[in-house]
Each structure stands twice: as structure tokens, then as C-alpha cells.
Design a protein around this motif. Sequence first.
Motif, PDB file in Angstrom:
ATOM      1  N   VAL A   1      -3.460   5.197  -0.483  1.00 54.85           N
ATOM      2  CA  VAL A   1      -4.108   6.060   0.515  1.00 54.85           C
ATOM      3  C   VAL A   1      -3.662   7.483   0.197  1.00 54.85           C
ATOM      4  O   VAL A   1      -2.466   7.760   0.154  1.00 54.85           O
ATOM      5  N   LEU A   2      -4.625   8.348  -0.063  1.00 54.97           N
ATOM      6  CA  LEU A   2      -4.297   9.693  -0.548  1.00 54.97           C
ATOM      7  C   LEU A   2      -4.821  10.782   0.378  1.00 54.97           C
ATOM      8  O   LEU A   2      -6.002  10.788   0.731  1.00 54.97           O
ATOM      9  N   ARG A   3      -3.945  11.682   0.761  1.00 56.90           N
ATOM     10  CA  ARG A   3      -4.394  12.923   1.415  1.00 56.90           C
ATOM     11  C   ARG A   3      -3.983  14.082   0.528  1.00 56.90           C
ATOM     12  O   ARG A   3      -2.835  14.158   0.086  1.00 56.90           O
TER      13      ARG A   3
ATOM     14  N   ASP B   1       6.174  11.137   0.694  1.00 54.99           N
ATOM     15  CA  ASP B   1       6.029  12.413   1.364  1.00 54.99           C
ATOM     16  C   ASP B   1       5.938  13.508   0.298  1.00 54.99           C
ATOM     17  O   ASP B   1       6.885  13.706  -0.466  1.00 54.99           O
ATOM     18  N   GLY B   2       4.802  14.184   0.246  1.00 57.43           N
ATOM     19  CA  GLY B   2       4.555  15.181  -0.792  1.00 57.43           C
ATOM     20  C   GLY B   2       5.697  16.163  -0.983  1.00 57.43           C
ATOM     21  O   GLY B   2       6.145  16.411  -2.103  1.00 57.43           O
ATOM     22  N   ALA B   3       6.198  16.684   0.129  1.00 54.94           N
ATOM     23  CA  ALA B   3       7.218  17.728   0.047  1.00 54.94           C
ATOM     24  C   ALA B   3       8.511  17.216  -0.582  1.00 54.94           C
ATOM     25  O   ALA B   3       9.307  17.982  -1.103  1.00 54.94           O
ATOM     26  N   ARG B   4       8.721  15.881  -0.538  1.00 53.79           N
ATOM     27  CA  ARG B   4       9.971  15.341  -1.079  1.00 53.79           C
ATOM     28  C   ARG B   4       9.736  14.467  -2.320  1.00 53.79           C
ATOM     29  O   ARG B   4      10.596  13.700  -2.713  1.00 53.79           O
ATOM     30  N   SER B   5       8.556  14.580  -2.909  1.00 52.92           N
ATOM     31  CA  SER B   5       8.278  13.771  -4.099  1.00 52.92           C
ATOM     32  C   SER B   5       8.319  14.661  -5.339  1.00 52.92           C
ATOM     33  O   SER B   5       8.479  15.879  -5.244  1.00 52.92           O
ATOM     34  N   SER B   6       8.148  14.040  -6.502  1.00 48.59           N
ATOM     35  CA  SER B   6       8.232  14.791  -7.754  1.00 48.59           C
ATOM     36  C   SER B   6       7.060  15.744  -7.962  1.00 48.59           C
ATOM     37  O   SER B   6       7.070  16.509  -8.927  1.00 48.59           O
ATOM     38  N   THR B   7       6.054  15.687  -7.071  1.00 47.97           N
ATOM     39  CA  THR B   7       4.952  16.643  -7.226  1.00 47.97           C
ATOM     40  C   THR B   7       5.476  18.070  -7.097  1.00 47.97           C
ATOM     41  O   THR B   7       4.940  18.982  -7.706  1.00 47.97           O
TER      42      THR B   7
ATOM     43  N   THR C   1       1.720  11.026 -10.965  1.00 41.31           N
ATOM     44  CA  THR C   1       2.354  10.424  -9.777  1.00 41.31           C
ATOM     45  C   THR C   1       1.669   9.093  -9.475  1.00 41.31           C
ATOM     46  O   THR C   1       2.326   8.079  -9.222  1.00 41.31           O
ATOM     47  N   VAL C   2       0.339   9.096  -9.531  1.00 40.17           N
ATOM     48  CA  VAL C   2      -0.398   7.865  -9.218  1.00 40.17           C
ATOM     49  C   VAL C   2      -0.129   6.797 -10.282  1.00 40.17           C
ATOM     50  O   VAL C   2       0.065   5.621  -9.955  1.00 40.17           O
ATOM     51  N   ALA C   3      -0.071   7.206 -11.556  1.00 42.59           N
ATOM     52  CA  ALA C   3       0.224   6.238 -12.630  1.00 42.59           C
ATOM     53  C   ALA C   3       1.596   5.604 -12.394  1.00 42.59           C
ATOM     54  O   ALA C   3       1.792   4.403 -12.631  1.00 42.59           O
ATOM     55  N   THR C   4       2.532   6.408 -11.904  1.00 41.14           N
ATOM     56  CA  THR C   4       3.888   5.902 -11.626  1.00 41.14           C
ATOM     57  C   THR C   4       3.840   4.851 -10.519  1.00 41.14           C
ATOM     58  O   THR C   4       4.430   3.771 -10.649  1.00 41.14           O
ATOM     59  N   LEU C   5       3.105   5.170  -9.452  1.00 38.45           N
ATOM     60  CA  LEU C   5       2.984   4.209  -8.342  1.00 38.45           C
ATOM     61  C   LEU C   5       2.269   2.946  -8.819  1.00 38.45           C
ATOM     62  O   LEU C   5       2.672   1.823  -8.488  1.00 38.45           O
TER      63      LEU C   5
ATOM     64  N   VAL D   1       0.857  -1.177   0.000  1.00 35.58           N
ATOM     65  CA  VAL D   1       0.000   0.000   0.000  1.00 35.58           C
ATOM     66  C   VAL D   1       0.895   1.229   0.000  1.00 35.58           C
ATOM     67  O   VAL D   1       1.863   1.313   0.758  1.00 35.58           O
ATOM     68  N   ALA D   2       0.584   2.156  -0.917  1.00 37.52           N
ATOM     69  CA  ALA D   2       1.337   3.409  -0.975  1.00 37.52           C
ATOM     70  C   ALA D   2       0.515   4.497  -0.306  1.00 37.52           C
ATOM     71  O   ALA D   2      -0.692   4.605  -0.529  1.00 37.52           O
ATOM     72  N   GLN D   3       1.170   5.274   0.516  1.00 36.57           N
ATOM     73  CA  GLN D   3       0.515   6.416   1.152  1.00 36.57           C
ATOM     74  C   GLN D   3       1.078   7.670   0.515  1.00 36.57           C
ATOM     75  O   GLN D   3       2.267   7.953   0.662  1.00 36.57           O
ATOM     76  N   LEU D   4       0.216   8.398  -0.183  1.00 37.14           N
ATOM     77  CA  LEU D   4       0.648   9.646  -0.814  1.00 37.14           C
ATOM     78  C   LEU D   4       0.008  10.793  -0.040  1.00 37.14           C
ATOM     79  O   LEU D   4      -1.206  11.008  -0.131  1.00 37.14           O
ATOM     80  N   PHE D   5       0.809  11.489   0.741  1.00 33.59           N
ATOM     81  CA  PHE D   5       0.301  12.557   1.602  1.00 33.59           C
ATOM     82  C   PHE D   5       0.871  13.893   1.161  1.00 33.59           C
ATOM     83  O   PHE D   5       2.066  14.135   1.283  1.00 33.59           O
ATOM     84  N   LEU D   6      -0.013  14.745   0.627  1.00 30.61           N
ATOM     85  CA  LEU D   6       0.431  16.044   0.140  1.00 30.61           C
ATOM     86  C   LEU D   6       0.023  17.145   1.117  1.00 30.61           C
ATOM     87  O   LEU D   6      -0.124  18.297   0.734  1.00 30.61           O
TER      88      LEU D   6
END
Length: 299
Positions: free
Chosen positions: A99-101, A71-77, A86-90, A41-46
Motif C-alpha cells: 500500500v503506497l502513499r 514510515d517514510g521519514a524514518r526509512s532509507s528513502t 525501496t519497493v524491490a527491497t520489500l 502487507v507493507a504500507q509505505l507512506f511517504l
Amino acid sequence: MADARRLLDIDTLPDGVPERLLERARALASGARPAKLSGTVAQLFLEPSTRTRVSFEIAAGRTGLDRVHVDGARSSTVKGEALNDTVATLAAMGIAALVLRHPESGAPESVARAHPELPLVNAGDGMRAHPSQALLDVATLLDDGVALEKARIAIVGDIRHSRVARSDLALFSRLGVAEIRIAGPEAWLPAAESLPVRRCRNLEEALDGADVVICLRVQRERMDVAVGPDPEAFHVAWGLTSRRLAAAAPDVRVLHPGPVNRGVEIDDAVADGSRSLILRQVRMGVFMRMAIFEWLLGH
Ligand code: NCD
């Protein structure tokens, strides 16, 4: 292929699912053995988060899932990548669930449209929905013996900017709570919606005989312009103090989704007092998220 299961908000959950999740979370809290799930499970928290993020992470571990946290602040977003890329990559890496915030209301719907095959949980989007919080709130109340069909529940404070309040209201009305009251500064009340709620003029009216009080943080970061009272004035008029709480039912339960701003929306004596279920909510949160993963991944 049929669309994957998703928890986007309370309203789109199929009939019977909220009841099933509530029952399963409470069984897990009483020691039932969790299902054995597999995959990552990937947690993507922005957006910042302590309890929701850690709670999903612990829940995933207890049901046997591998976890990655993005971690949103340290991802390619931050390099301008679109959310759906980003989601397609995951997804291309073979994650079993996401799990998305996200700070924007509606972001999970957009991901669900672009990736119908991906099991998805909304862990809070803008001011719109936070369904796992509403489910854990109700599980906590049921576990403490509250009879919803007789309960008078007051939601107080900054309701307009609260996705927790929106999801709580949706779940309470779906489950047939006897009376729902809302109260807060005019600028922080929701626009007159067709909600079956009683709008109270002040805190005293909302608390009178209440069986449950849900206290909310002032969510300044979600306000376009600074409106409403400053923290001191808010505390004077709307702060939940022991003196005010004395007007509620003797066995009133006090809930707060956290993070708590002590001395603003709630006093220490109430937050740490015998009527507070705040840490019980946090504890139940892990079991609710385990139940959510079991359901999401087909158990
Ligand atoms: C809330 C959130 O982030 O929506 N907290 C939580 O998830 N437990 C409430 C808030 O932001 O005040």
C-alpha cells in the motif's frame, strides 16, 4: 505470469470491479464474515496520514494479514534510495502486497511498471488519485440510501489540488450520478477538462437543492505558489455554514475526506451536525479496505 491485481486509480479498474467492491464493503459493514488472507502487507507512506494509514492497517488485520508499516521519514528513502529500490527491497522480503502513499503524482504507476508481479494499492499520489477514498465515499452514500442515478452531488472548495475530488469525479461519472457540480475559488478549480460537470459561480449555486455536498480542505502543501484566498477570506466566501446548507435538499448528506480544518472550509455546526456523514465515511473506510484486500489477493 499474469500481472498482479492493482488499485491505481478508478479509470483503470476493470468493468464491474467498482460495483463488486461497493457491494462487498457494504456486506462486510453489515456483518459478513471476512475472507481469511495470509501473507504480509507493507504500507509505505511517504506523506502524512491518519485515517487512510490506520484504516488500511486495521483492514489488513481483520482479514488475517500481517502488517509492516514503513514510515517514510524514518526509512532509507531519506538517505536517497530510489522508490523502486525501496519497493524491490520489500518485495525481496516476500511481502504479499504493498500500500503506497506518495507525494508525487504517478509514483504508483512507476512502481507497477517496475514490479508487475506485486499486488499494489495506491493510497493517494500527489494531486492525481485516491481511489479507495472515492470507493468508500460512494459506499457510505449507498449505505445511507442515496440513489446515485437521481443524485445531485456538489464538490466544493479546493478541487484543483485534490486527488480525492479527481477520484470521486471519475467514480461518480462511471456509476452514472445524475448531476455533478463543482464550485470553488477560480484559482482552485481544475483546468477546463472534458469532465461532465457543471461549474458553478458560487457556493449558493452549487448547494441549491443538492443531495450531497463534498467539502474539501485547502491543500496549501500541494500548491507551488500560494494562490487563492487566505483562510479567513475563503471562509467568508466559501465556508460551509448551516445557513448556506439550508439551501440544499432537506436530507442533504455532507461528506469530507478529512482532515477537517474547522472554521475554514466547514463550520463546527455542519461538521458535527445531523447531516454530516464524516465519521460514517471513516467507519466505512475500514470495510472498503477489507474488500480491497480480498479482491487484490484473489478472493
Ligand atoms: C485526503 C488525502 O490525504 O488525500 N485525506 C484522506 O486521505 N482521507 C485529503 C486531504 O489531504 O485533504
